[in-house]
Scaffold this active site. Structure first.
Site, short mmCIF file in Angstrom:
data_model
loop_
_atom_site.label_atom_id
_atom_site.label_comp_id
_atom_site.label_asym_id
_atom_site.label_seq_id
_atom_site.Cartn_x
_atom_site.Cartn_y
_atom_site.Cartn_z
N ASP A 1 53.84 -78.59 35.16
CA ASP A 1 53.10 -78.67 34.23
C ASP A 1 53.03 -77.92 33.42
O ASP A 1 53.51 -76.30 33.43
CB ASP A 1 51.93 -79.94 33.74
CG ASP A 1 50.25 -79.18 34.94
OD1 ASP A 1 50.43 -77.15 34.43
OD2 ASP A 1 49.52 -79.81 35.40
N ALA A 2 52.37 -77.60 32.08
CA ALA A 2 51.60 -76.47 31.27
C ALA A 2 51.44 -75.74 31.69
O ALA A 2 51.10 -74.29 31.71
CB ALA A 2 51.40 -76.74 29.90
#
Length: 149
Positions: free
Chosen positions: A29-30
């Site tokens: 994810d980010a």
């Protein structure tokens, strides 16, 4: 609903089946760590590969339309992050058998550290009417050969 002792699963255990998996860019994810549902995917992929290695490739089982084993319950606990490029060992470490279902316990480890644990409960059904059936042989024997809870 966890059928296994989380404390016991948090220590490395010998696996009845294991495979290595490299964390891909699209798995994170980010924040740069594995997006949490990917852990369940990793475990399910290990289960599918386990069945195939033991002579029951899931694609063929589903084409034969004799039985299926959908997931009725899944959960995971996360202890340390997995990052892009890490190579993790996914082990099926325990099984709890009932007549119509199996609960599988998984460990995700790296460098002898448990990073995550998970379980999935699969209920065996007859395709079509989708009613519970006993775990068919020889699948039952294959699952019974895994370390037992």
């Amino acid at each position: 609903m966890f059928r296994f002792e989380k404390a016991a699963l948090s220590r490395p255990l010998p696996a009845g089946y294991s495979e290595l998996r490299r964390v891909r860019f699209q798995d994170v994810d980010a924040a740069g760590i594995v997006f949490y549902p990917r852990i369940i995917e990793y475990c399910h992929d290990a289960y599918v590969n386990f069945l195939a290695e033991r002579g029951h490739p899931l694609d063929q089982v589903l084409r034969d339309r004799k039985w299926a084993a959908p997931i009725r319950h899944a959960e995971a606990d996360f202890f340390k992050p997995l990052r892009f490029g890490d190579t993790v060992n996914i082990g099926i470490v325990l099984a709890h058998l009932e007549p119509t279902e199996v609960a599988l316990a998984f460990q995700l480890t790296m460098n002898d550290q448990v990073l995550a644990i998970a379980q999935s409960v699969h209920t065996f059904v007859e395709l079509g009417p989708f009613k519970r059936i006993d775990i068919p042989e020889p699948v039952r024997s294959i699952l019974a050969a895994l370390p037992q809870a």
